[in-house]
Design a protein around this motif. Structure first.
Motif, PDB file in Angstrom:
ATOM      1  N   ALA A 244      -5.895 -10.359   4.564  1.00  0.00           N
ATOM      2  CA  ALA A 244      -6.821 -11.099   5.447  1.00  0.00           C
ATOM      3  C   ALA A 244      -7.600  -9.992   6.292  1.00  0.00           C
ATOM      4  N   LEU A 245      -7.034  -8.836   6.835  1.00  0.00           N
ATOM      5  CA  LEU A 245      -7.588  -7.865   7.552  1.00  0.00           C
ATOM      6  C   LEU A 245      -8.756  -6.905   6.624  1.00  0.00           C
ATOM      7  N   HIS A 246      -8.298  -6.975   5.266  1.00  0.00           N
ATOM      8  CA  HIS A 246      -9.289  -6.194   4.353  1.00  0.00           C
ATOM      9  C   HIS A 246     -10.278  -7.127   4.189  1.00  0.00           C
TER      10      HIS A 246
ATOM     11  N   ASP B 241      -6.327  -6.738  -4.658  1.00  0.00           N
ATOM     12  CA  ASP B 241      -7.224  -6.592  -6.008  1.00  0.00           C
ATOM     13  C   ASP B 241      -8.461  -5.708  -5.477  1.00  0.00           C
ATOM     14  N   SER B 242      -8.980  -6.410  -4.686  1.00  0.00           N
ATOM     15  CA  SER B 242     -10.251  -5.670  -4.400  1.00  0.00           C
ATOM     16  C   SER B 242     -10.329  -4.301  -3.526  1.00  0.00           C
TER      17      SER B 242
ATOM     18  N   THR C   6      -8.979   1.979   0.243  1.00  0.00           N
ATOM     19  CA  THR C   6      -9.082   1.215   1.489  1.00  0.00           C
ATOM     20  C   THR C   6      -7.749   0.520   2.019  1.00  0.00           C
ATOM     21  N   THR C   7      -7.090   0.297   0.795  1.00  0.00           N
ATOM     22  CA  THR C   7      -5.571  -0.012   1.012  1.00  0.00           C
ATOM     23  C   THR C   7      -5.020  -0.087  -0.349  1.00  0.00           C
ATOM     24  N   ASP C   8      -3.483  -0.465  -0.255  1.00  0.00           N
ATOM     25  CA  ASP C   8      -2.847  -0.325  -1.649  1.00  0.00           C
ATOM     26  C   ASP C   8      -3.371  -1.376  -2.612  1.00  0.00           C
TER      27      ASP C   8
ATOM     28  N   GLY D 289     -14.550  -6.505   6.091  1.00  0.00           N
ATOM     29  CA  GLY D 289     -15.768  -6.118   5.360  1.00  0.00           C
ATOM     30  C   GLY D 289     -15.551  -5.256   4.333  1.00  0.00           C
ATOM     31  N   LEU D 290     -14.105  -4.784   3.828  1.00  0.00           N
ATOM     32  CA  LEU D 290     -13.772  -3.642   2.891  1.00  0.00           C
ATOM     33  C   LEU D 290     -14.016  -4.331   1.444  1.00  0.00           C
ATOM     34  N   ASP D 291     -13.569  -5.773   1.241  1.00  0.00           N
ATOM     35  CA  ASP D 291     -13.772  -6.509   0.206  1.00  0.00           C
ATOM     36  C   ASP D 291     -15.231  -6.249  -0.333  1.00  0.00           C
ATOM     37  N   LYS D 292     -16.128  -6.720   0.845  1.00  0.00           N
ATOM     38  CA  LYS D 292     -17.730  -6.794   0.470  1.00  0.00           C
ATOM     39  C   LYS D 292     -18.298  -5.450   0.116  1.00  0.00           C
TER      40      LYS D 292
END
Ligand code: ASP
Ligand code: MG
Length: 416
Positions: free
Chosen positions: A396-398, A187-188, A180-182, A402-405
């Motif tokens: 913040a964007l991640h 971390d998440s 989803t990102t680096d 909802g990409l963390d969720k």
């Protein structure tokens, strides 16, 4: 039973032990009854070593000889891998690009594939053999050896998969998929199970360097299902395919990409007359400097400001060009900033959702991050910000999208 094209990159074949490990893996697929075509890169570091040798002889070696030279790296690995397969009782044959007849145009060092003769590969597959092909190389109509540009083995693999109508093209590499990102920044960050060709192209061009972009374009054009997975770990990796029209609840944003390689230039007090954009940007492109984002302000008092971004390596040169242009145009001043970063949200789900930009700007504003430039496309919104806020912005964007969720939900599913 499937027809698979499997590509192993430089690190995956970096030593003879690793080549043996690749042979083990390929044999396993064969034993399960799959037909396998393997594409390999040169052993890690080898292409660079060869380029180094050339540069000891001359600063700008002729492209034709460069191709003859660097294509040897892959010839070593196809032979070694075929031996390792044969040792395991798995019948295999190696072929260089020209032996297959991967015909390209004559643009040495960045040739494009025009045609592939899949006949010989089919005969081997029918006879139960694994076909091992050298990535990154081909031959032009006059018989000259060509190469496809750095990272070109990915493109070889996809092109062979398209020609053979393979069920899947699997790219084995040192990461276990597309994230989803680096993960070094967030971390998440989590591995995506699936992503579309279009999204992958945006992610890749924004700096997620998992695949050669051209290979993804090729896969999209011929609709070759492409899977990125780890050579060293078990796992299903990330599948890159066409958009699934029936997919339930697609996430609006699939990933956050970023790039610290750009610099920003501004020319202000430009006379607001027809042709000024041309007169500013033509000398820049004539100097072979690629321009990314462009913003022109609404004119005031018949003057306007013009801002654009270039690669950071081109910053000094672009500024010099712009200084000359400013004098010619009678513009007020030239400014610039090389400490910027570009952050983008990418997702095909954006097409059918309003308010995505607002949500992005809100997340950045909540962190007190100033946006310097904005650009949008159908499936992407990019902003330029001060480099020092890059990691904060990505995090913040991640979480805002909802990409963390999703990571948390997956964990919950795993635990239950
Ligand atoms: N060996 C070539 C390179 O290092 C091609 C590849 O690895 O895909 O760029
Ligand atoms: Mg590579």
């Amino acid at each position: 039973m499937a027809l698979l094209v499997q590509k192993f990159g430089g690190t995956s074949v970096g030593t003879t032990e690793r080549i043996e490990a690749v042979a083990e893996k390929v044999c396993r697929f064969r034993k399960e009854g799959h037909e396998v075509v393997v594409v390999v890169s040169a052993m890690s570091g080898e292409t660079n070593r060869l380029i180094g040798l050339a540069n000891e002889i001359m600063e700008e070696p002729t492209p034709r000889e460069m191709d003859v030279l660097v294509s040897t790296g892959e010839q070593v690995t196809i032979a070694l891998l075929s031996m390792a397969l044969q040792k395991r009782g798995c019948e295999a044959r190696s072929y260089t690009g020209s032996q297959v007849r991967i015909v390209t145009d004559s643009t040495h060092t960045k040739a494009r594939i025009k045609q592939i003769d899949e006949q010989r590969m089919r005969e081997d597959l029918d006879a139960g053999r694994v076909v091992v092909v050298a990535g990154f190389q081909g031959i032009d109509e006059s018989g000259n050896i060509t190469t496809l540009g750095r990272g070109g083995s990915d493109t070889t693999a996809v092109a062979l998969a398209a020609a053979l109508k393979a069920d899947e093209c699997q790219i084995y590499t040192d990461v276990d998929g597309v994230y989803t990102t680096d993960p070094r920044v967030v971390d998440s960050a989590r591995r995506l199970k699936q992503i579309t060709f279009e999204e992958m192209i945006e992610m890749a061009s924004l700096g997620s360097k998992v695949l050669q972009i051209r290979s993804v374009e090729f896969a999209g054009k011929y609709n070759v299902p492409l899977r990125v997975l780890s050579s060293f770990q078990e796992g299903e990796g990330t599948l890159i395919t066409l958009e699934d029209e029936n997919a339930m609840e697609q996430p609006v944003v699939s990933g956050i990409a970023f790039n610290r390689d750009e610099a920003k230039l501004t020319i202000s007090g430009v006379p607001d007359t027809p042709g000024s954009a041309l007169r500013i940007l033509k000398p820049v492109s004539d100097a072979n400097i690629e321009v990314d984002m462009i913003v022109q302000n609404v004119g005031e008092d018949n003057r306007t400001a013009f801002t654009f971004t270039v690669h950071r390596n081109d910053f000094k040169r672009a500024k010099e060009v712009l200084q000359r242009v400013a004098d010619e145009l009678g513009a007020r001043e030239v400014g610039g900033d090389s400490k910027i970063a570009k952050v983008s949200i990418v997702g095909v789900g954006m097409r059918s959702h309003a308010g995505v930009a607002t949500q992005m700007f809100e997340a950045l504003s909540n962190e007190g991050i100033n946006i310097q430039m904005i650009s949008t496309s159908e499936i992407k919104i990019s902003v330029v910000i001060d480099e020092k806020y890059l990691e904060l912005a990505v995090r913040a964007l991640h979480s805002a999208f909802g990409l963390d969720k999703l990571a948390v939900e997956e964990e919950a599913v795993k635990r239950s």
